[in-house]
Write a protein that holds these residues in place. Structure first.
Motif, PDB file in Angstrom:
ATOM      1  N   LEU A  77      -9.179  55.442  65.518  1.00 25.78           N
ATOM      2  CA  LEU A  77      -8.810  54.353  64.612  1.00 25.78           C
ATOM      3  C   LEU A  77      -8.049  53.289  65.400  1.00 25.78           C
ATOM      4  O   LEU A  77      -7.004  53.571  65.985  1.00 25.78           O
ATOM      5  CB  LEU A  77      -7.940  54.903  63.469  1.00 25.78           C
ATOM      6  N   LEU A  78      -8.611  52.091  65.428  1.00 26.95           N
ATOM      7  CA  LEU A  78      -7.976  50.960  66.112  1.00 26.95           C
ATOM      8  C   LEU A  78      -8.131  49.739  65.212  1.00 26.95           C
ATOM      9  O   LEU A  78      -9.203  49.164  65.120  1.00 26.95           O
ATOM     10  CB  LEU A  78      -8.639  50.706  67.476  1.00 26.95           C
ATOM     11  N   ILE A  79      -7.052  49.356  64.540  1.00 21.14           N
ATOM     12  CA  ILE A  79      -7.125  48.255  63.580  1.00 21.14           C
ATOM     13  C   ILE A  79      -5.754  47.578  63.490  1.00 21.14           C
ATOM     14  O   ILE A  79      -4.732  48.250  63.650  1.00 21.14           O
ATOM     15  CB  ILE A  79      -7.569  48.758  62.178  1.00 21.14           C
ATOM     16  N   GLY A  80      -5.761  46.271  63.266  1.00 13.51           N
ATOM     17  CA  GLY A  80      -4.491  45.581  63.045  1.00 13.51           C
ATOM     18  C   GLY A  80      -4.388  44.206  63.672  1.00 13.51           C
ATOM     19  O   GLY A  80      -3.592  43.376  63.229  1.00 13.51           O
ATOM     20  N   VAL A  81      -5.185  43.930  64.707  1.00 10.27           N
ATOM     21  CA  VAL A  81      -5.036  42.639  65.383  1.00 10.27           C
ATOM     22  C   VAL A  81      -5.323  41.471  64.450  1.00 10.27           C
ATOM     23  O   VAL A  81      -4.657  40.424  64.526  1.00 10.27           O
ATOM     24  CB  VAL A  81      -5.924  42.563  66.647  1.00 10.27           C
ATOM     25  N   ASN A  82      -6.268  41.630  63.549  1.00 10.62           N
ATOM     26  CA  ASN A  82      -6.608  40.527  62.652  1.00 10.62           C
ATOM     27  C   ASN A  82      -5.587  40.366  61.533  1.00 10.62           C
ATOM     28  O   ASN A  82      -5.424  39.262  60.998  1.00 10.62           O
ATOM     29  CB  ASN A  82      -8.021  40.717  62.102  1.00 10.62           C
ATOM     30  N   ASN A  83      -4.875  41.440  61.195  1.00  8.13           N
ATOM     31  CA  ASN A  83      -3.725  41.301  60.292  1.00  8.13           C
ATOM     32  C   ASN A  83      -2.680  40.393  60.936  1.00  8.13           C
ATOM     33  O   ASN A  83      -2.141  39.485  60.298  1.00  8.13           O
ATOM     34  CB  ASN A  83      -3.113  42.663  59.994  1.00  8.13           C
ATOM     35  N   GLN A  84      -2.412  40.642  62.214  1.00 11.27           N
ATOM     36  CA  GLN A  84      -1.439  39.814  62.943  1.00 11.27           C
ATOM     37  C   GLN A  84      -1.954  38.384  63.083  1.00 11.27           C
ATOM     38  O   GLN A  84      -1.214  37.422  62.832  1.00 11.27           O
ATOM     39  CB  GLN A  84      -1.173  40.436  64.315  1.00 11.27           C
ATOM     40  N   TYR A  85      -3.212  38.239  63.445  1.00  8.35           N
ATOM     41  CA  TYR A  85      -3.795  36.917  63.691  1.00  8.35           C
ATOM     42  C   TYR A  85      -3.748  36.045  62.431  1.00  8.35           C
ATOM     43  O   TYR A  85      -3.471  34.847  62.500  1.00  8.35           O
ATOM     44  CB  TYR A  85      -5.249  37.075  64.164  1.00  8.35           C
ATOM     45  N   ARG A  86      -3.997  36.660  61.284  1.00  9.90           N
ATOM     46  CA  ARG A  86      -4.024  35.904  60.028  1.00  9.90           C
ATOM     47  C   ARG A  86      -2.642  35.724  59.407  1.00  9.90           C
ATOM     48  O   ARG A  86      -2.492  35.084  58.362  1.00  9.90           O
ATOM     49  CB  ARG A  86      -4.936  36.594  59.014  1.00  9.90           C
ATOM     50  N   GLY A  87      -1.631  36.311  60.022  1.00  9.37           N
ATOM     51  CA  GLY A  87      -0.276  36.156  59.518  1.00  9.37           C
ATOM     52  C   GLY A  87       0.059  37.067  58.363  1.00  9.37           C
ATOM     53  O   GLY A  87       0.990  36.799  57.589  1.00  9.37           O
ATOM     54  N   TYR A  88      -0.668  38.175  58.233  1.00  7.41           N
ATOM     55  CA  TYR A  88      -0.363  39.145  57.184  1.00  7.41           C
ATOM     56  C   TYR A  88       0.963  39.838  57.495  1.00  7.41           C
ATOM     57  O   TYR A  88       1.370  39.945  58.652  1.00  7.41           O
ATOM     58  CB  TYR A  88      -1.469  40.189  57.076  1.00  7.41           C
ATOM     59  N   THR A  89       1.614  40.348  56.463  1.00  2.26           N
ATOM     60  CA  THR A  89       2.924  40.961  56.651  1.00  2.26           C
ATOM     61  C   THR A  89       2.816  42.360  57.250  1.00  2.26           C
ATOM     62  O   THR A  89       1.818  43.062  57.061  1.00  2.26           O
ATOM     63  CB  THR A  89       3.683  41.075  55.315  1.00  2.26           C
ATOM     64  N   THR A  90       3.873  42.759  57.946  1.00  8.07           N
ATOM     65  CA  THR A  90       3.926  44.117  58.493  1.00  8.07           C
ATOM     66  C   THR A  90       4.104  45.138  57.373  1.00  8.07           C
ATOM     67  O   THR A  90       3.667  46.286  57.510  1.00  8.07           O
ATOM     68  CB  THR A  90       5.072  44.254  59.500  1.00  8.07           C
ATOM     69  N   ASN A 141       5.316  39.422  70.664  1.00  8.48           N
ATOM     70  CA  ASN A 141       6.354  40.057  69.845  1.00  8.48           C
ATOM     71  C   ASN A 141       5.774  40.610  68.545  1.00  8.48           C
ATOM     72  O   ASN A 141       6.156  41.706  68.100  1.00  8.48           O
ATOM     73  CB  ASN A 141       7.462  39.057  69.531  1.00  8.48           C
ATOM     74  N   GLU A 142       4.856  39.840  67.944  1.00  8.28           N
ATOM     75  CA  GLU A 142       4.247  40.300  66.692  1.00  8.28           C
ATOM     76  C   GLU A 142       3.332  41.495  66.919  1.00  8.28           C
ATOM     77  O   GLU A 142       3.336  42.446  66.125  1.00  8.28           O
ATOM     78  CB  GLU A 142       3.487  39.145  66.034  1.00  8.28           C
ATOM     79  N   ILE A 143       2.564  41.471  68.018  1.00  9.44           N
ATOM     80  CA  ILE A 143       1.722  42.626  68.355  1.00  9.44           C
ATOM     81  C   ILE A 143       2.601  43.857  68.543  1.00  9.44           C
ATOM     82  O   ILE A 143       2.273  44.961  68.059  1.00  9.44           O
ATOM     83  CB  ILE A 143       0.904  42.354  69.634  1.00  9.44           C
ATOM     84  N   ASP A 144       3.726  43.689  69.217  1.00  8.58           N
ATOM     85  CA  ASP A 144       4.646  44.817  69.425  1.00  8.58           C
ATOM     86  C   ASP A 144       5.178  45.349  68.095  1.00  8.58           C
ATOM     87  O   ASP A 144       5.321  46.560  67.912  1.00  8.58           O
ATOM     88  CB  ASP A 144       5.808  44.401  70.328  1.00  8.58           C
ATOM     89  N   SER A 145       5.467  44.445  67.169  1.00 10.32           N
ATOM     90  CA  SER A 145       5.970  44.869  65.850  1.00 10.32           C
ATOM     91  C   SER A 145       4.924  45.668  65.092  1.00 10.32           C
ATOM     92  O   SER A 145       5.224  46.718  64.504  1.00 10.32           O
ATOM     93  CB  SER A 145       6.375  43.639  65.019  1.00 10.32           C
ATOM     94  N   PHE A 146       3.688  45.177  65.103  1.00 12.96           N
ATOM     95  CA  PHE A 146       2.605  45.907  64.443  1.00 12.96           C
ATOM     96  C   PHE A 146       2.392  47.268  65.110  1.00 12.96           C
ATOM     97  O   PHE A 146       2.180  48.274  64.427  1.00 12.96           O
ATOM     98  CB  PHE A 146       1.313  45.088  64.474  1.00 12.96           C
ATOM     99  N   ASN A 147       2.468  47.297  66.427  1.00 17.81           N
ATOM    100  CA  ASN A 147       2.275  48.568  67.132  1.00 17.81           C
ATOM    101  C   ASN A 147       3.412  49.558  66.870  1.00 17.81           C
ATOM    102  O   ASN A 147       3.179  50.769  66.813  1.00 17.81           O
ATOM    103  CB  ASN A 147       2.107  48.330  68.631  1.00 17.81           C
TER     104      ASN A 147
END
Length: 211
Positions: A77-90, A141-147
């Motif tokens: 399972l690898l998902i989340g970059v587009n949540n970050q890209y679109r500005g979706y909340t953590t 920084n946002e990628i790190d937060s999502f990760n």
């Protein structure tokens, strides 16, 4: 002695799973199967539910629409970059990722040793990222937060988390790591990912007596 049936693999994700901008056999799920087979395992071609641009909710919808009934010997399972890209909340990401992780575990017949979560790469270091008009440090920084959220949810659920983000951040010093579109990983970068992923997958499957 009867030949053992081939092992099955379900890869869930977005462009990083489907292998946008590279040949199918160069995507990480296909490279992973090839390497596992070279290590003496016997996997069929991966079943892939992934599409460029998908967010967590879109992947959830696609899984439901596919209506798979079987279970698998291996699930990534690898998902989340587009949540970050679109500005979706953590906050939203945490909720939906937890649901997807539970779904991934169900596809593995509740055997968490068969499930592997892969971190989100940092697209901000690519040429596309640098030319996007967005602050590349903020992207990082946002990628790190999502990760961090992804890793916390994964580990709390007793599932293996594999961090390939540092590999993605080598792209500025090796242009061979980025595909021709200036954004997605090249076959070479996916090879570097698989070098990290394969030994962990093999060890877990062996420990779970899957092979």
């Amino acid at each position: 002695m009867a030949k053992q049936p081939a092992l099955s693999y379900l890869a869930l994700g977005d462009s990083y799973t489907i292998g946008e901008a590279v040949e199918q056999h160069d995507s990480f799920p296909y490279q992973l199967v090839k390497l596992l087979n070279e290590e003496g395992l016997h996997f069929k071609e991966p079943e892939v539910i992934a599409q460029t641009g998908w967010t967590t909710d879109e992947l959830m919808y696609a899984i439901e629409k596919r209506n798979l009934s079987q279970t698998f010997d291996l699930v990534t399972l690898l998902i989340g970059v587009n949540n970050q890209y679109r500005g979706y909340t953590t906050v939203n990401y945490q909720k939906e990722f937890a649901t997807l992780l539970a779904t991934a575990c169900n596809f593995a017949a509740a055997d968490k040793k068969r499930v592997f979560v892969i971190s989100i790469p940092d697209w901000g270091v690519t040429d596309f990222g640098k030319q996007s008009g967005r602050d590349v440090q903020q992207i990082a920084n946002e990628i790190d937060s999502f990760n961090r959220i992804k890793e916390e949810v994964t580990r709390l659920n007793g599932v293996t988390y594999i961090d390939i983000t540092p590999i993605s951040r080598k792209a500025p010093t090796d242009f061979h790591l980025t595909a021709s579109d200036g954004l997605h990983p090249s076959a070479k970068m996916y090879t570097e990912w698989v070098k990290e992923i394969m030994p962990i997958v093999k060890a877990n499957l062996n420990n779970g007596n899957q092979v």
